[in-house]
Design a protein around this motif. Structure first.
Motif, PDB file in Angstrom:
ATOM      1  N   ILE A  23     -13.853   1.344  67.121  1.00  0.00           N
ATOM      2  CA  ILE A  23     -14.235   0.977  68.504  1.00  0.00           C
ATOM      3  C   ILE A  23     -13.712   2.088  69.320  1.00  0.00           C
ATOM      4  O   ILE A  23     -13.847   1.975  70.365  1.00  0.00           O
ATOM      5  N   ASP A  24     -13.024   3.172  68.923  1.00  0.00           N
ATOM      6  CA  ASP A  24     -12.410   4.241  69.832  1.00  0.00           C
ATOM      7  C   ASP A  24     -11.554   3.639  70.851  1.00  0.00           C
ATOM      8  O   ASP A  24     -11.654   4.190  72.181  1.00  0.00           O
ATOM      9  N   ALA A  26      -8.252   4.062  71.260  1.00  0.00           N
ATOM     10  CA  ALA A  26      -7.146   4.983  71.044  1.00  0.00           C
ATOM     11  C   ALA A  26      -5.806   4.485  70.882  1.00  0.00           C
ATOM     12  O   ALA A  26      -5.037   5.416  70.889  1.00  0.00           O
ATOM     13  N   ARG A  29      -4.106   6.523  68.121  1.00  0.00           N
ATOM     14  CA  ARG A  29      -4.046   7.847  68.391  1.00  0.00           C
ATOM     15  C   ARG A  29      -2.701   7.848  69.500  1.00  0.00           C
ATOM     16  O   ARG A  29      -2.021   9.112  69.509  1.00  0.00           O
ATOM     17  N   CYS A  66      -4.001  -1.843  65.117  1.00  0.00           N
ATOM     18  CA  CYS A  66      -5.499  -1.692  65.266  1.00  0.00           C
ATOM     19  C   CYS A  66      -6.282  -2.646  65.312  1.00  0.00           C
ATOM     20  O   CYS A  66      -5.996  -3.637  64.544  1.00  0.00           O
ATOM     21  N   SER A  70      -9.651  -1.154  61.530  1.00  0.00           N
ATOM     22  CA  SER A  70     -10.454  -0.036  60.957  1.00  0.00           C
ATOM     23  C   SER A  70      -9.544   0.791  60.080  1.00  0.00           C
ATOM     24  O   SER A  70     -10.230   1.972  59.656  1.00  0.00           O
ATOM     25  N   ILE A  71      -8.537   0.623  59.995  1.00  0.00           N
ATOM     26  CA  ILE A  71      -7.691   1.637  59.403  1.00  0.00           C
ATOM     27  C   ILE A  71      -7.238   0.983  58.094  1.00  0.00           C
ATOM     28  O   ILE A  71      -7.011  -0.075  58.088  1.00  0.00           O
TER      29      ILE A  71
END
Ligand code: SF4
Length: 291
Positions: A23-24, A26, A29, A66, A70-71
């Motif tokens: 879902i972005d 972040a 990151r 997450c 999703s990872i």
């Protein structure tokens, strides 16, 4: 659980991957910018496979943090090193809880370890390994909710630890109507000698930040560091209440002494001094006035 069948084509080959459910938010990151990057279509992907054991642990921390699972890894890898790394000590007795929740779009939550009782800032996902570690660290006495959006599993945390939840009354919704302490008004409210709740209406009507020891400011969605330039910004595209109010709230922070911003989303920002932080806030205010 991430599915290999949905593995994004942008991932480099190797065990770690991100799938299409990203879902972005972040989170990965910010936790591990050496491994995870953002694709042009706005999803995270594995840009480099971790190699050394400590790099693998960092990537596993992203995996467990997450909010949407999703990872993944193929073949399946033992993630216990990533689980055990949370809460992650950040300094000044502050920990990052990891284990973010999809309902709060992957918002960070933090634990402040204090002799007078630990404080959670916003709510993590109520994952049992995290709850057990929080118990080992002394449990939770108060939960400060910065605003209405990032409350995640607050009720489950309250049941587990019996903590007092604190939320500005303007941000109380049906899901938070039972919070133990609803505070009001537009003036800062001391919660303890080392804790000051400061209203910052703008992102939402009842948004608030929490100042700890005049050093750390937990900012919720009021203020965050951008992952590209590393500088502090307010996000107009997610301002749900009033940008003008949010700008005025930011301006009032010029009178508050702090050196370190820990946000709900995005990255933290630590200035070299309170004076340097004030200059950064001045820049943010000027930027908000221009936008
Ligand atoms: S933490 Fe998960 S949902 Fe968030 S950007 Fe990374 S892969 Fe996507």
């Amino acid at each position: 659980m991430a599915r290999t069948a949905l593995r994004l084509s942008e991932n480099v080959s190797g065990p770690f991957f991100v799938d299409e459910s990203c879902i972005d938010c972040a989170v990965c990151r910010h936790l591990d910018p050496a491994v995870f990057a953002r694709s042009p279509r706005g999803l995270s992907f594995v840009a480099r496979q971790p190699a050394a054991p400590e790099e693998r642990t960092r990537a596993l921390m992203a995996l467990v943090a997450c909010p949407t699972s999703s990872i993944g890894t193929d073949p399946k890898m033992d993630a216990s090193a990533g689980v055990a790394a949370f809460p992650e000590p950040l300094g000044e007795g502050v920990y990052s809880c990891g284990f973010t929740a999809e309902s709060s779009f992957g918002a960070w939550s933090y634990l402040i370890a204090r002799a007078d009782g630990n404080v959670l800032v916003d709510s993590p996902r109520a994952a049992e390994p995290l709850l057990s570690r929080l118990s080992e660290l002394g449990g939770v006495r108060h939960m400060f909710l910065t605003h209405r959006d990032d409350v995640a599993d607050h009720a489950a945390l309250q049941r587990r630890f019996g903590c007092e939840r604190v939320l500005h009354e303007r941000d109380v919704t049906p899901v938070t109507r039972d919070v133990e302490r609803k505070w009001a008004g537009d003036d800062p409210v001391p919660l303890a000698a080392d804790l000051l709740a400061i209203p910052v209406p703008g992102h939402t009507a009842g948004s608030a930040v929490l100042l700890y020891r005049e050093t750390v400011l937990f900012t919720g969605d009021h203020l965050m560091a951008d992952e590209d330039d590393g500088l502090l910004h307010a996000a107009r595209d997610v301002c749900w209440y009033s940008w003008e109010e949010q700008t005025r709230s930011m301006e009032r922070l010029l009178d508050v002494r702090f050196e370190w911003v820990l946000p709900g989303h995005g990255g933290g920002y630590r200035a070299a001094s309170a004076a340097a932080m004030r200059r950064e806030i001045e820049r943010v205010v000027a930027e908000m006035r221009r936008s």
